[in-house]
Design a protein around this motif. Sequence first.
Motif, PDB file in Angstrom:
ATOM      1  N   MET A  19       0.829  -1.200   0.000  1.00 17.40           N
ATOM      2  CA  MET A  19       0.000   0.000   0.000  1.00 17.40           C
ATOM      3  C   MET A  19       0.863   1.249   0.000  1.00 17.40           C
ATOM      4  SD  MET A  19      -3.016  -0.790   2.759  1.00 17.40           S
ATOM      5  CE  MET A  19      -4.218  -2.091   2.540  1.00 17.40           C
ATOM      6  N   ASN A  20       0.415   2.281  -0.722  1.00 15.55           N
ATOM      7  CA  ASN A  20       1.090   3.559  -0.642  1.00 15.55           C
ATOM      8  C   ASN A  20       0.579   4.323   0.579  1.00 15.55           C
ATOM      9  OD1 ASN A  20      -1.348   4.898  -1.341  1.00 15.55           O
ATOM     10  ND2 ASN A  20      -0.878   4.684  -3.526  1.00 15.55           N
ATOM     11  N   LEU A  21       1.136   5.515   0.820  1.00 13.48           N
ATOM     12  CA  LEU A  21       0.807   6.275   2.027  1.00 13.48           C
ATOM     13  C   LEU A  21      -0.680   6.591   2.102  1.00 13.48           C
ATOM     14  CD1 LEU A  21       1.757   7.715   4.560  1.00 13.48           C
ATOM     15  CD2 LEU A  21       2.226   9.736   3.165  1.00 13.48           C
ATOM     16  N   ARG A  22      -1.264   7.014   0.980  1.00 17.43           N
ATOM     17  CA  ARG A  22      -2.687   7.371   0.982  1.00 17.43           C
ATOM     18  C   ARG A  22      -3.558   6.145   1.276  1.00 17.43           C
ATOM     19  NH1 ARG A  22      -6.186   9.618  -4.192  1.00 17.43           N
ATOM     20  NH2 ARG A  22      -8.101  10.102  -3.034  1.00 17.43           N
ATOM     21  N   GLU A  23      -3.209   5.019   0.681  1.00 18.60           N
ATOM     22  CA  GLU A  23      -3.981   3.797   0.902  1.00 18.60           C
ATOM     23  C   GLU A  23      -3.887   3.337   2.349  1.00 18.60           C
ATOM     24  OE1 GLU A  23      -2.088   1.433  -2.023  1.00 18.60           O
ATOM     25  OE2 GLU A  23      -3.641   1.766  -3.540  1.00 18.60           O
ATOM     26  N   ARG A  24      -2.682   3.475   2.939  1.00 22.04           N
ATOM     27  CA  ARG A  24      -2.509   3.086   4.341  1.00 22.04           C
ATOM     28  C   ARG A  24      -3.326   3.987   5.252  1.00 22.04           C
ATOM     29  NH1 ARG A  24       2.971   2.358   2.830  1.00 22.04           N
ATOM     30  NH2 ARG A  24       3.567   4.309   3.834  1.00 22.04           N
ATOM     31  N   LYS A  25      -3.372   5.275   4.936  1.00 19.10           N
ATOM     32  CA  LYS A  25      -4.159   6.205   5.749  1.00 19.10           C
ATOM     33  C   LYS A  25      -5.646   5.864   5.659  1.00 19.10           C
ATOM     34  CE  LYS A  25      -5.096  11.110   6.496  1.00 19.10           C
ATOM     35  NZ  LYS A  25      -4.812  12.507   6.054  1.00 19.10           N
ATOM     36  N   LYS A  26      -6.114   5.560   4.469  1.00 21.92           N
ATOM     37  CA  LYS A  26      -7.516   5.187   4.296  1.00 21.92           C
ATOM     38  C   LYS A  26      -7.835   3.898   5.043  1.00 21.92           C
ATOM     39  CE  LYS A  26      -9.582   5.567   0.361  1.00 21.92           C
ATOM     40  NZ  LYS A  26      -9.909   5.476  -1.091  1.00 21.92           N
ATOM     41  N   GLU A  27      -6.908   2.944   4.982  1.00 28.90           N
ATOM     42  CA  GLU A  27      -7.130   1.669   5.678  1.00 28.90           C
ATOM     43  C   GLU A  27      -7.152   1.874   7.187  1.00 28.90           C
ATOM     44  OE1 GLU A  27      -8.011  -2.089   6.547  1.00 28.90           O
ATOM     45  OE2 GLU A  27      -8.128  -1.125   4.584  1.00 28.90           O
ATOM     46  N   ARG A  28      -6.281   2.774   7.700  1.00 26.18           N
ATOM     47  CA  ARG A  28      -6.292   3.062   9.142  1.00 26.18           C
ATOM     48  C   ARG A  28      -7.620   3.693   9.555  1.00 26.18           C
ATOM     49  NH1 ARG A  28      -0.855   4.691   8.385  1.00 26.18           N
ATOM     50  NH2 ARG A  28      -1.500   6.857   8.240  1.00 26.18           N
ATOM     51  N   THR A  29      -8.111   4.645   8.741  1.00 25.11           N
ATOM     52  CA  THR A  29      -9.393   5.283   9.051  1.00 25.11           C
ATOM     53  C   THR A  29     -10.516   4.258   9.030  1.00 25.11           C
ATOM     54  OG1 THR A  29      -8.679   7.389   8.090  1.00 25.11           O
ATOM     55  CG2 THR A  29     -11.051   7.060   8.332  1.00 25.11           C
ATOM     56  N   ARG A  30     -10.511   3.411   8.037  1.00 21.15           N
ATOM     57  CA  ARG A  30     -11.539   2.375   7.915  1.00 21.15           C
ATOM     58  C   ARG A  30     -11.515   1.445   9.123  1.00 21.15           C
ATOM     59  NH1 ARG A  30     -11.976  -2.746   5.753  1.00 21.15           N
ATOM     60  NH2 ARG A  30     -13.902  -3.205   4.592  1.00 21.15           N
ATOM     61  N   ARG A  31     -10.329   1.035   9.535  1.00 15.98           N
ATOM     62  CA  ARG A  31     -10.227   0.147  10.695  1.00 15.98           C
ATOM     63  C   ARG A  31     -10.627   0.860  11.982  1.00 15.98           C
ATOM     64  NH1 ARG A  31      -8.334  -4.926  11.971  1.00 15.98           N
ATOM     65  NH2 ARG A  31      -9.104  -5.289   9.865  1.00 15.98           N
ATOM     66  N   THR A  32     -10.277   2.144  12.102  1.00 19.55           N
ATOM     67  CA  THR A  32     -10.666   2.905  13.286  1.00 19.55           C
ATOM     68  C   THR A  32     -12.180   3.000  13.390  1.00 19.55           C
ATOM     69  OG1 THR A  32      -8.634   4.234  13.244  1.00 19.55           O
ATOM     70  CG2 THR A  32     -10.500   5.152  14.450  1.00 19.55           C
TER      71      THR A  32
END
Length: 204
Positions: A19-32
Amino acid sequence: MSADSKAPPTQVRPGSSGMNLRERKKERTRRTIRTEAFRLFREQGYAETTVEQIAAAADISPSTFFRYFPSKEQVVLVDDLDPILIRALEEQPPELTPLEAFKRAAIATFHSMNSDEFAFEQERVRLVNTIPELHGVLIYELQRTVEMTAELVARRTGRATESLEVRAFAGAMIGALTTVFDNGQLDLERMVQILDFMQAGMPL
């Protein structure tokens, strides 16, 4: 399978490092969003928890919530293991029977989870099986899973997705596997036992 198959070793899920930085940020938000929603469901009940409360707990707006999930129900129902299982199934040798391929893919999927992911999926399964408000939606989700399975089986066998045999196989396998979750637990040993039972011709 041994009893310790219920607790997969700590590993990184396949594909996460890509995952790139943007994808990782989106995944963190989704998991949160999901983590906070599950916490609220535990503390105050599913019916009593609103989308607005989940959004506030996740430090996002309600509109952002709906960019990730179309409804409160989907926060619980979405199965993050589906793409992992599909990828694992596609990696199985073509000479395997569909049941053997699914069994090996299920084992690989379980062992792709680290301890936190396994605990999260355990709680998700428990919520799906204990929240009365979700029971009606589960019928649709079950049908979706049968359709997905039929497509995967058709791809492996070269048959048409609409063929009677493929659809009967998919329906039988998914129907049998629903008994895995009778106790509200995500149990690999029980899943393998059921697939072995089917592969043996379901002798009684």
